[in-house]
Design a protein around this motif. Structure first.
Motif, PDB file in Angstrom:
ATOM      1  N   LEU A  72       0.829  -1.204   0.000  1.00 45.26           N
ATOM      2  CA  LEU A  72       0.000   0.000   0.000  1.00 45.26           C
ATOM      3  C   LEU A  72       0.864   1.256   0.000  1.00 45.26           C
ATOM      4  N   LEU A  73       1.794   1.340   0.937  1.00 47.98           N
ATOM      5  CA  LEU A  73       2.646   2.523   1.034  1.00 47.98           C
ATOM      6  C   LEU A  73       3.625   2.593  -0.132  1.00 47.98           C
ATOM      7  N   GLY A  74       4.222   1.454  -0.490  1.00 47.72           N
ATOM      8  CA  GLY A  74       5.233   1.444  -1.541  1.00 47.72           C
ATOM      9  C   GLY A  74       4.675   1.784  -2.904  1.00 47.72           C
ATOM     10  N   MET A  75       3.522   1.236  -3.242  1.00 45.31           N
ATOM     11  CA  MET A  75       2.944   1.509  -4.548  1.00 45.31           C
ATOM     12  C   MET A  75       2.438   2.955  -4.663  1.00 45.31           C
ATOM     13  N   ILE A  76       1.833   3.479  -3.590  1.00 51.07           N
ATOM     14  CA  ILE A  76       1.395   4.888  -3.615  1.00 51.07           C
ATOM     15  C   ILE A  76       2.589   5.806  -3.780  1.00 51.07           C
ATOM     16  N   VAL A  98      -3.928  -1.085  -4.367  1.00 50.22           N
ATOM     17  CA  VAL A  98      -2.565  -1.536  -4.678  1.00 50.22           C
ATOM     18  C   VAL A  98      -2.521  -2.168  -6.062  1.00 50.22           C
ATOM     19  N   ALA A  99      -3.494  -3.039  -6.345  1.00 54.79           N
ATOM     20  CA  ALA A  99      -3.535  -3.719  -7.639  1.00 54.79           C
ATOM     21  C   ALA A  99      -3.705  -2.735  -8.790  1.00 54.79           C
ATOM     22  N   ARG A 100      -4.470  -1.688  -8.557  1.00 54.33           N
ATOM     23  CA  ARG A 100      -4.704  -0.691  -9.604  1.00 54.33           C
ATOM     24  C   ARG A 100      -3.453   0.150  -9.863  1.00 54.33           C
ATOM     25  N   ILE A 101      -2.750   0.518  -8.791  1.00 53.22           N
ATOM     26  CA  ILE A 101      -1.574   1.377  -8.936  1.00 53.22           C
ATOM     27  C   ILE A 101      -0.392   0.622  -9.528  1.00 53.22           C
ATOM     28  N   ALA A 102      -0.224  -0.642  -9.135  1.00 56.81           N
ATOM     29  CA  ALA A 102       0.904  -1.443  -9.638  1.00 56.81           C
ATOM     30  C   ALA A 102       0.783  -1.635 -11.146  1.00 56.81           C
ATOM     31  N   THR A 103       1.920  -1.733 -11.805  1.00 57.22           N
ATOM     32  CA  THR A 103       1.913  -2.010 -13.242  1.00 57.22           C
ATOM     33  C   THR A 103       2.024  -3.501 -13.536  1.00 57.22           C
ATOM     34  N   GLN A 104       2.435  -4.286 -12.528  1.00 56.68           N
ATOM     35  CA  GLN A 104       2.557  -5.734 -12.664  1.00 56.68           C
ATOM     36  C   GLN A 104       2.304  -6.366 -11.306  1.00 56.68           C
ATOM     37  N   LEU A 105       1.597  -7.479 -11.279  1.00 52.05           N
ATOM     38  CA  LEU A 105       1.305  -8.180 -10.029  1.00 52.05           C
ATOM     39  C   LEU A 105       1.820  -9.608 -10.104  1.00 52.05           C
ATOM     40  N   THR A 106       2.402 -10.070  -9.004  1.00 55.11           N
ATOM     41  CA  THR A 106       2.705 -11.492  -8.864  1.00 55.11           C
ATOM     42  C   THR A 106       1.950 -11.999  -7.641  1.00 55.11           C
ATOM     43  N   VAL A 107       1.570 -13.260  -7.683  1.00 57.70           N
ATOM     44  CA  VAL A 107       0.833 -13.901  -6.589  1.00 57.70           C
ATOM     45  C   VAL A 107       1.558 -15.186  -6.246  1.00 57.70           C
ATOM     46  N   VAL A 108       1.615 -15.523  -4.953  1.00 61.00           N
ATOM     47  CA  VAL A 108       2.478 -16.631  -4.546  1.00 61.00           C
ATOM     48  C   VAL A 108       1.870 -18.018  -4.731  1.00 61.00           C
ATOM     49  N   SER A 109       0.589 -18.106  -5.095  1.00 64.36           N
ATOM     50  CA  SER A 109       0.011 -19.415  -5.378  1.00 64.36           C
ATOM     51  C   SER A 109      -1.107 -19.279  -6.403  1.00 64.36           C
ATOM     52  N   HIS A 110      -1.346 -20.362  -7.125  1.00 68.32           N
ATOM     53  CA  HIS A 110      -2.393 -20.344  -8.141  1.00 68.32           C
ATOM     54  C   HIS A 110      -3.783 -20.229  -7.516  1.00 68.32           C
ATOM     55  N   SER A 111      -3.975 -20.872  -6.368  1.00 71.36           N
ATOM     56  CA  SER A 111      -5.292 -20.800  -5.727  1.00 71.36           C
ATOM     57  C   SER A 111      -5.554 -19.413  -5.163  1.00 71.36           C
ATOM     58  N   GLU A 112      -4.515 -18.735  -4.653  1.00 73.65           N
ATOM     59  CA  GLU A 112      -4.696 -17.357  -4.180  1.00 73.65           C
ATOM     60  C   GLU A 112      -4.999 -16.434  -5.351  1.00 73.65           C
TER      61      GLU A 112
END
Length: 367
Positions: free
Chosen positions: A76-80, A117-131
Motif C-alpha cells: 500500500l505505502l510502496g505503490m502509492i 494496490v492492484a490498480r496502482i501497480a503495473t505488474q502483479l505477482t501472486v504466490v500461489s495459483h489458488s490465491e
C-alpha cells in the motif's frame, strides 16, 4: 537472501525494510544499500503517513527504474509512493489477504486497499495459483495483469539446507529437553489468531490426555502476545508445551519434529509447509487457498476444515499413531517439493520478469 544475491549480481539494488540492524546483509557481502523505514504491520495512521512521506522522498531522490513491494502494508505505502514519485515499473506481490476471513466494515476497507494496490501497480505477482484465482474471483486483480512465478511460493525451498537429518534429531531434542521417544508436533511461524493457534492448543489438550509422550513445539515470534492464552488452554498438559522464539535456523526444529501443523484461517503460500516437506516431515493443515497448493491431501499430508477442532484432532492422531504413514507421506512430500518448488526456479523466473519489464522500459526511453 538468495533473491537479493541474484539481483545484486545484475542490478543496483536498494532494500527498504523495517529493521534497526542495517548490517544484517554483511555476512553475504552483498553490494546492497539498506534503508530502514518504520513500516509496521498494523494500521497506525501517524506512523503510516510518516513512512509514506519517507518513501516518496527516497523514490524522488534516487533514479529507481523499478520498485517491487512485498506484504500488504509495504504494498500500500510502496505503490502509492512509487506512483507519486513517477517510478515507471511498479510490481507488487500478493501473499495472503488480511481481509480473507474478516466480516463487515473492516473486510470492505482492507479489501479496498488491496484493490488500490492492484490498480496502482503495473505488474502483479501472486504466490500461489489458488490465491490468484481467489483474488480474481473477488474482483481484486485481473488475470491479464497477474502471474504466479514457477509453481508458486515467495521463495521456494533450498533442498540443500532443508533435508532429512536424523543425525541432528537427537542433539536438537536434547537442547529442547525432549525425549527421543516423544512424538513432536511443530507449529512454525508467527503466533497469531489467524494462524489457528487456539484451535491447535485446544486439539492438543485432547491429544495429550491420551498420549502423554506427545509434545507441542511452537517456534516463532508471539506477534499478538497470546502465548500465555495458549498456555492457559493447555493448562492440563502445560509441561508438554515447548516454545522457541524467532529463529534463523528453522531446519533445526524440523529435524527434531515428526509432524508440522498449520491450522491457519488465511494463507498465500505457507513456506513452512514446503520447508517441512523438504526435510521429510508431513503436514496437517487447514483446507484453504494457498495451503492446497503446498499440500496434496492424503499424499504429502492431511487437510481438515479450518476451524473444525475435531477434524484437526483426528488428523493429528492418525499421524501420531501411524509411523509408517508419517514416513510414507514425508517421503512423498520431499519428492514433490524438490521437483516443484526449488528456490532457483523462483529466482530464475523473477529475474526473467525483471529483464522483460526493464527491456520494455528501455525501449520506451529510446522511442
Amino acid at each position: 537472501m538468495p533473491h537479493l544475491a541474484a539481483l545484486s549480481r545484475k542490478y543496483d539494488v536498494t532494500l527498504i525494510v523495517n529493521l534497526d540492524d542495517q548490517g544484517f546483509l554483511n555476512e553475504l557481502q552483498l553490494p546492497i544499500t539498506v534503508i530502514s523505514v518504520n513500516i509496521v504491520r498494523q494500521i497506525a495512521l501517524w506512523q503510516d503517513l510518516k513512512a509514506l512521506w519517507q518513501l516518496i522522498w527516497i523514490f524522488r531522490n534516487q533514479p529507481f527504474q523499478l520498485v517491487h513491494s512485498i506484504s500488504p502494508k509495504g504494498g500500500l505505502l510502496g505503490m502509492i509512493a512509487a506512483r507519486i514519485a513517477d517510478v515507471k515499473i511498479r510490481i507488487h506481490t500478493f501473499q495472503g489477504e488480511v481481509w480473507a476471513n474478516r466480516q463487515g466494515g473492516w473486510r470492505v476497507i482492507l479489501k479496498f486497499m488491496d484493490k488500490l494496490v492492484a490498480r496502482i501497480a503495473t505488474q502483479l505477482t501472486v504466490v500461489s495459483h489458488s490465491e490468484r484465482q481467489f483474488l480474481i474471483d473477488e474482483g481484486v486483480i485481473s488475470s491479464e495483469k497477474s502471474i504466479v512465478l514457477a509453481n508458486g511460493s515467495i521463495c521456494g525451498v533450498d533442498s540443500e539446507r532443508f533435508y532429512p537429518n536424523t543425525a541432528m534429531r537427537e542433539d536438537i531434542r536434547k537442547e529442547l529437553g525432549i525425549n527421543e521417544a516423544s512424538i513432536v508436533i511443530l507449529f512454525l511461524g508467527r503466533i497469531n489468531r489467524d494462524k489457528g493457534v487456539f484451535d491447535l492448543a485446544e486439539s492438543f489438550t485432547e491429544i495429550a490426555a491420551t498420549i502423554p509422550d506427545a509434545i507441542l513445539l511452537f517456534v516463532g515470534p508471539d506477534e499478538e502476545q497470546i502465548f500465555e492464552d495458549i498456555q492457559r488452554i493447555c493448562a492440563s498438559c502445560r509441561e508438554q508445551i515447548k516454545r522457541v522464539e524467532l529463529t534463523s535456523s528453522p531446519q533445526h526444529y524440523l529435524w527434531a519434529s515428526d509432524v508440522l501443523c498449520l491450522p491457519s484461517y488465511r494463507e498465500g503460500f505457507p513456506i513452512a509447509i514446503i520447508e517441512a516437506a523438504a526435510t521429510g516431515i508431513p503436514s496437517v493443515c487447514s483446507r484453504i487457498y494457498g495451503i492446497t497448493d503446498a499440500v496434496e491431501d492424503g499424499r504429502t499430508g492431511l487437510l481438515f476444515t479450518a476451524g473444525k477442532v475435531d477434524e484437526l484432532t483426528r488428523a493429528l492422531l492418525k499421524l501420531i499413531q501411524n509411523p509408517d504413514l508419517r514416513q510414507q507421506l514425508g517421503k512423498a512430500a520431499r519428492s514433490r517439493v524438490v521437483k516443484l518448488f526449488p528456490s532457483h526456479k523462483i529466482i530464475e523466473e523473477m529475474l526473467g520478469l525483471y529483464e522483460h519489464l526493464l527491456s520494455g522500459y528501455q525501449d520506451a526511453i529510446i522511442e
